[in-house]
Design an enzyme around this catalytic site. Structure first.
Site, PDB file in Angstrom:
ATOM      1  N   LYS A  87     -27.277  19.679  28.967  1.00  0.00           N
ATOM      2  CA  LYS A  87     -27.434  20.314  27.657  1.00  0.00           C
ATOM      3  C   LYS A  87     -28.632  21.259  27.637  1.00  0.00           C
ATOM      4  CE  LYS A  87     -25.253  19.780  24.735  1.00  0.00           C
ATOM      5  NZ  LYS A  87     -24.091  20.584  24.299  1.00  0.00           N
ATOM      6  N   ASP A 102     -23.791  17.268  33.096  1.00  0.00           N
ATOM      7  CA  ASP A 102     -22.400  17.683  32.969  1.00  0.00           C
ATOM      8  C   ASP A 102     -21.830  18.155  34.303  1.00  0.00           C
ATOM      9  OD1 ASP A 102     -21.456  17.934  29.885  1.00  0.00           O
ATOM     10  OD2 ASP A 102     -23.620  18.130  30.078  1.00  0.00           O
TER      11      ASP A 102
END
Length: 358
Positions: free
Chosen positions: A254, A243
């Site tokens: 995650k 991300d």
């Protein structure tokens, strides 16, 4: 990629110009439902409530959200306010801010009357760029899988994934799954171990769904089984998404990614991160500076599923009033990452290795 044998993407413009369609990922794998986003509020809600998720897809959705806002009011004030609303929906994934910066930078010099059409055209450009980018990530990752396949004498390459970094997290192809789909196309046998990825179970609900639709051999495992399988020699490599990646190569992904990377290092297995260059944040010197989103504790204390009557329900799995924490991401230090697979090639996870991509 495919759903029920039909070519699909995770987001696409409405042919009748009423907005943009997405697949509601909160209802997968039990229900495949398309949702039409008609305005800024729809787009912001879709991102915040995770009807769309995955850094690249969030970025493209935000671009269309800004375009929808400018359809109603193309002024500078409207553009600034819409960008702020969208930027606040998810604080960790850098692709969102990247897409909004690209959009506003392109549109700012234009007169108001040209912005509506230009905004949708540029959002479509970002959509198409994402598809091409992920396809290129797949090509570069394919070389790594091919090398392991040759080393294994043609036996299936056993790959561990985490969360969903598949085509549902992008527009098409995915990041971590793109090399897997390219290997399938090339006739290289693979077997994917899909960890469930609590608390939202994106591995179980989304990655397993994708791979099944694409007919890629796979096995669902609980989150804590990955290290065990690595120890037993049943996994050859791990590929995960990201991300946000800091300038020094630290990777935010995650929650649980860090533990998989530790296990891979202990077992001497390659641990790769697949992400577009837009996920690199050179403004952040190291991963400890990345803001980590804390989500609702109910995602931990409740779990959705399908009841015996076919109804999708949410059930409590912890005692009532049990306090819970729900950090959505963790940071994997660059020293645990074997390489970062981008659309421009595979690079060392270090300040020096990534410097040329700035």
């Amino acid at each position: 990629m495919l759903i029920d044998g039909q070519k699909r993407t995770a987001i696409w413009p409405d042919p009748e110009d009423q907005g943009v369609y997405i697949i509601d990922q909160t209802r997968l794998p039990h229900v495949v439902a398309n949702v039409l986003l008609r305005d800024l509020d729809d787009a912001a809600r879709a991102i915040k409530n995770m009807l769309v998720r995955g850094a690249p897809l969030i970025g493209v959705t935000a671009a269309y959200g800004l375009a929808l806002a400018l359809r109603a009011d193309p002024s500078d004030a409207s553009m600034a306010q819409a960008a702020e609303v969208l930027r606040a929906t998810r604080p960790t994934a850098v692709n969102l801010a990247w897409a909004l910066a690209r959009m506003t930078g392109f549109l700012q010099p234009m007169p108001d009357e040209l912005r509506r059409d230009a905004a949708f055209a540029f959002a479509k450009h970002l959509l198409e760029k994402d598809v091409a980018c992920n396809s290129a990530i797949g090509d570069h990752g394919l070389a790594l899988i091919r090398a392991l396949s040759e080393k294994r004498g043609g036996a299936p390459v056993r790959i561990l994934t985490h969360c969903n970094a598949g085509w549902l997290a992008t527009v098409d192809w995915g990041t971590a799954t793109a090399p897997i789909y390219k290997a399938q196309e090339a006739g290289i046998p693979v077997h994917v171990f899909v960890d469930e990825t609590r608390p939202r179970n994106q591995g179980a609900s989304l990655t397993a769904f994708e791979l099944g639709q694409q007919k890629v051999p796979h096995t669902l495992i609980v989150d804590n089984a990955g290290g065990h399988l690595m120890q037993r020699g049943e996994i050859d490599m791990a590929i995960v998404g990201a991300d946000r990646i800091a300038a020094n190569g630290d990777v935010c992904n995650k929650i649980g990614t860090y533990l998989k990377a530790l296990a891979a290092r202990d077992c001497g297995l390659p641990f790769y991160v697949a992400a577009p260059v837009s996920t690199l944040d050179f403004a952040l010197a190291e991963g400890g500076l990345i803001p980590i989103e804390e989500r609702a504790p109910e995602e931990v204390t409740f779990m959705p599923g399908v009841a015996g009557n076919g109804e999708v329900v949410s059930v409590r799995i912890a005692p009532k009033d049990t306090p819970a924490r729900n950090p959505a991401f963790d940071v994997t230090p660059a020293r645990l990452v074997s390489g970062i697979i981008t659309e421009k090639g595979v690079f060392d996870a270090s300040r020096e290795g990534l410097a040329g991509l700035a």
